[in-house]
Design a protein around this motif. Structure first.
Motif, PDB file in Angstrom:
ATOM      1  N   ASP A  82       0.834  -1.297  -0.360  1.00  0.00           N
ATOM      2  CA  ASP A  82      -0.116  -0.038  -0.102  1.00  0.00           C
ATOM      3  C   ASP A  82       1.141   0.910   0.158  1.00  0.00           C
ATOM      4  O   ASP A  82       1.856   1.660   1.098  1.00  0.00           O
ATOM      5  CB  ASP A  82      -1.477   0.306   1.213  1.00  0.00           C
ATOM      6  CG  ASP A  82      -1.922   0.965   1.402  1.00  0.00           C
ATOM      7  OD1 ASP A  82      -2.054   1.379   0.098  1.00  0.00           O
ATOM      8  OD2 ASP A  82      -2.611   2.002   2.281  1.00  0.00           O
ATOM      9  N   PHE A  83       0.821   1.780  -1.030  1.00  0.00           N
ATOM     10  CA  PHE A  83       1.884   2.890  -1.091  1.00  0.00           C
ATOM     11  C   PHE A  83       1.055   4.681  -1.499  1.00  0.00           C
ATOM     12  O   PHE A  83       0.766   3.973  -2.195  1.00  0.00           O
ATOM     13  CB  PHE A  83       2.669   2.984  -2.761  1.00  0.00           C
ATOM     14  CG  PHE A  83       3.956   2.000  -2.132  1.00  0.00           C
ATOM     15  CD1 PHE A  83       5.108   2.363  -1.932  1.00  0.00           C
ATOM     16  CD2 PHE A  83       3.925   0.236  -2.152  1.00  0.00           C
ATOM     17  CE1 PHE A  83       5.924   1.645  -0.855  1.00  0.00           C
ATOM     18  CE2 PHE A  83       4.822  -0.298  -2.653  1.00  0.00           C
ATOM     19  CZ  PHE A  83       5.765   0.105  -1.595  1.00  0.00           C
ATOM     20  N   ASP A  84       1.444   5.244  -1.516  1.00  0.00           N
ATOM     21  CA  ASP A  84       0.741   6.492  -1.357  1.00  0.00           C
ATOM     22  C   ASP A  84       1.640   7.628  -2.703  1.00  0.00           C
ATOM     23  O   ASP A  84       2.254   6.667  -3.204  1.00  0.00           O
ATOM     24  CB  ASP A  84       0.792   8.320  -0.015  1.00  0.00           C
ATOM     25  CG  ASP A  84       2.594   8.322   0.125  1.00  0.00           C
ATOM     26  OD1 ASP A  84       2.820   8.112  -0.523  1.00  0.00           O
ATOM     27  OD2 ASP A  84       2.512   8.289   0.705  1.00  0.00           O
ATOM     28  N   SER A  85       0.531   8.330  -3.223  1.00  0.00           N
ATOM     29  CA  SER A  85       1.666   9.184  -4.178  1.00  0.00           C
ATOM     30  C   SER A  85       2.793   9.249  -4.467  1.00  0.00           C
ATOM     31  O   SER A  85       2.870   9.203  -5.617  1.00  0.00           O
ATOM     32  CB  SER A  85       0.444   9.917  -4.456  1.00  0.00           C
ATOM     33  OG  SER A  85       0.276  11.243  -3.188  1.00  0.00           O
ATOM     34  N   ALA A  86       3.590   9.531  -2.726  1.00  0.00           N
ATOM     35  CA  ALA A  86       4.923   9.648  -2.542  1.00  0.00           C
ATOM     36  C   ALA A  86       5.684   8.390  -3.102  1.00  0.00           C
ATOM     37  O   ALA A  86       6.741   8.453  -3.201  1.00  0.00           O
ATOM     38  CB  ALA A  86       5.103  10.895  -1.664  1.00  0.00           C
ATOM     39  N   GLY A  87       5.696   7.619  -2.999  1.00  0.00           N
ATOM     40  CA  GLY A  87       5.848   6.611  -3.251  1.00  0.00           C
ATOM     41  C   GLY A  87       6.447   5.821  -1.599  1.00  0.00           C
ATOM     42  O   GLY A  87       7.025   4.878  -2.052  1.00  0.00           O
ATOM     43  N   GLN A  92       3.219  -6.669   2.777  1.00  0.00           N
ATOM     44  CA  GLN A  92       3.388  -7.705   3.506  1.00  0.00           C
ATOM     45  C   GLN A  92       3.945  -8.412   3.361  1.00  0.00           C
ATOM     46  O   GLN A  92       4.717  -9.280   4.818  1.00  0.00           O
ATOM     47  CB  GLN A  92       2.444  -8.135   3.382  1.00  0.00           C
ATOM     48  CG  GLN A  92       0.629  -8.305   3.619  1.00  0.00           C
ATOM     49  CD  GLN A  92      -0.293  -8.767   3.380  1.00  0.00           C
ATOM     50  OE1 GLN A  92      -0.599 -10.077   1.883  1.00  0.00           O
ATOM     51  NE2 GLN A  92      -1.827  -8.902   4.214  1.00  0.00           N
ATOM     52  N   THR A  93       4.600  -9.343   2.276  1.00  0.00           N
ATOM     53  CA  THR A  93       6.076  -9.604   2.240  1.00  0.00           C
ATOM     54  C   THR A  93       7.164  -8.889   0.853  1.00  0.00           C
ATOM     55  O   THR A  93       6.995  -7.858   0.280  1.00  0.00           O
ATOM     56  CB  THR A  93       6.339 -11.104   1.534  1.00  0.00           C
ATOM     57  OG1 THR A  93       5.645 -10.965  -0.211  1.00  0.00           O
ATOM     58  CG2 THR A  93       4.937 -11.539   2.769  1.00  0.00           C
ATOM     59  N   GLY A  94       8.530  -9.163   1.462  1.00  0.00           N
ATOM     60  CA  GLY A  94       9.580  -8.547   0.482  1.00  0.00           C
ATOM     61  C   GLY A  94      10.335  -6.987   0.459  1.00  0.00           C
ATOM     62  O   GLY A  94      10.866  -6.597  -0.607  1.00  0.00           O
ATOM     63  N   ALA A  95       9.717  -5.944   1.640  1.00  0.00           N
ATOM     64  CA  ALA A  95       9.111  -4.849   1.374  1.00  0.00           C
ATOM     65  C   ALA A  95      11.125  -4.617   1.622  1.00  0.00           C
ATOM     66  O   ALA A  95      12.109  -5.046   2.115  1.00  0.00           O
ATOM     67  CB  ALA A  95       8.764  -4.308   2.512  1.00  0.00           C
ATOM     68  N   CYS A  96      11.172  -3.344   0.561  1.00  0.00           N
ATOM     69  CA  CYS A  96      12.957  -3.113   1.080  1.00  0.00           C
ATOM     70  C   CYS A  96      12.804  -1.948   2.547  1.00  0.00           C
ATOM     71  O   CYS A  96      12.965  -0.264   1.250  1.00  0.00           O
ATOM     72  CB  CYS A  96      13.379  -2.684   0.083  1.00  0.00           C
ATOM     73  SG  CYS A  96      12.242  -1.529  -1.452  1.00  0.00           S
ATOM     74  N   GLY A  97      12.404  -1.737   2.724  1.00  0.00           N
ATOM     75  CA  GLY A  97      11.858  -0.732   3.505  1.00  0.00           C
ATOM     76  C   GLY A  97      10.616  -0.046   2.965  1.00  0.00           C
ATOM     77  O   GLY A  97       9.505  -0.769   3.200  1.00  0.00           O
ATOM     78  N   SER A  98      10.389   1.528   3.366  1.00  0.00           N
ATOM     79  CA  SER A  98       8.825   2.001   3.732  1.00  0.00           C
ATOM     80  C   SER A  98       9.069   3.135   1.804  1.00  0.00           C
ATOM     81  O   SER A  98       7.963   3.538   1.666  1.00  0.00           O
ATOM     82  CB  SER A  98       8.847   3.448   4.114  1.00  0.00           C
ATOM     83  OG  SER A  98       9.517   4.202   4.131  1.00  0.00           O
TER      84      SER A  98
END
Length: 286
Positions: A82-87, A92-98
């Motif tokens: 779930d990303f906002d318009s600013a990225g 849930q899985t595989g995240a590289c930070g925010s």
């Protein structure tokens, strides 16, 4: 959405892709296809040649990039993001930070496609850091040379029978399967200390389970003989939730190239027929 609209969606999307796929001498074309039923967020490090390292890919969509010889990196999918318009956001899985665009490796568990592009390309799909989605790498348009220049990866959904002690659960379902090293953090499972070489680091109960399901993917750190592949000057098609045996296609110098054939075609009707045939008979994953 049923399968017919998905086929139409994929065809329409690919017809709109700029064959920015015409590669310069020595470059490699990477085509990523999402056969999953939901949007995924592929990530690439280093990602300068891949949209900055992260982007959304809807179900049935495809995207094409060109990477130079000398590039060495990894590709994986993030899920439940779930990303906002600013990225900015979370996964849930595989995240590289925010961040949508990855500048660092993803958080395990994640299925990894790994590449080193040189005079002879090396590639593999690794489950050493766990599993979150089926991933397959199919080389096309390769020159003579290389050893086992063929499809690699894991096209089984290991979430369905992931051992309970390895399972990552969200909302009452298993969304990923961790590695034994990640869960138990022992030298034996992590191939370190006295187990830090090919002679002493041997398959375990958990790595054997992964290997039985996905014989052409790395199941532990020294699982080299059946898991590393080499090609000379190939293009690569990375499919998420696909099948190693299905026909997949990409563009090379404005010509269609499909797996299983060395012939290319610029005829659009041939392209559509081959694309449809690659989808029929392969069910999209959840």
């Amino acid at each position: 959405m049923d399968r017919a609209p998905r086929v139409i969606l994929l065809i329409a999307f690919l017809l709109c892709i700029s064959p920015g796929a015409k590669r310069s001498e020595g470059a490699r074309i990477f085509t990523m296809i999402n056969y999953c039923k939901t949007t995924i967020w592929p990530a690439v490090t280093p990602g300068e040649n891949f949209g900055g390292g992260g982007f959304a890919l809807k179900a049935g969509q495809s995207i094409v990039f060109t990477a130079p010889v000398g590039w060495s990196g990894r590709i994986w999918a993030r899920t439940g993001c779930d990303f906002d318009s600013a990225g900015n956001g979370s996964c849930q899985t595989g995240a590289c930070g925010s961040s949508l665009k990855c500048g660092a490796s993803g958080k395990p568990p994640a299925t990894l496609a790994e590449f080193t592009l040189a005079a002879l390309d090396f590639y593999d799909v690794s489950l050493v850091d766990g599993f979150n989605l089926p991933v397959t790498v199919t080389p096309v348009n390769a020159q003579q040379g290389g050893k086992n220049c063929s499809a690699a990866g894991c096209d089984r959904d290991l979430r369905t029978d992931c051992p309970a002690e390895l399972a990552v659960r969200e909302g009452g379902r298993t969304v990923a399967c961790r590695s034994a090293c990640d869960v138990f953090d022992t030298d034996q499972y992590c191939c370190r200390g006295v187990f830090g070489n090919a002679a002493t680091c041997q398959p375990t109960f958990y790595s054997k389970k992964f290997k039985d399901a996905c014989p052409t993917a790395y199941s532990y750190a020294y699982d080299d003989p059946s898991s590393i592949f080499t090609c000379a000057a190939a293009d690569y098609i990375i499919t998420f939730c696909g099948n190693r045996k299905q026909t997949v296609c990409t563009y090379h110098n404005n010509r269609l190239i499909c797996s299983g054939t060395s012939r290319s075609s610029s005829n659009i009707s041939t392209w559509i027929v081959l694309l449809i045939s690659s989808l029929i008979g392969s069910w999209l994953w959840v």
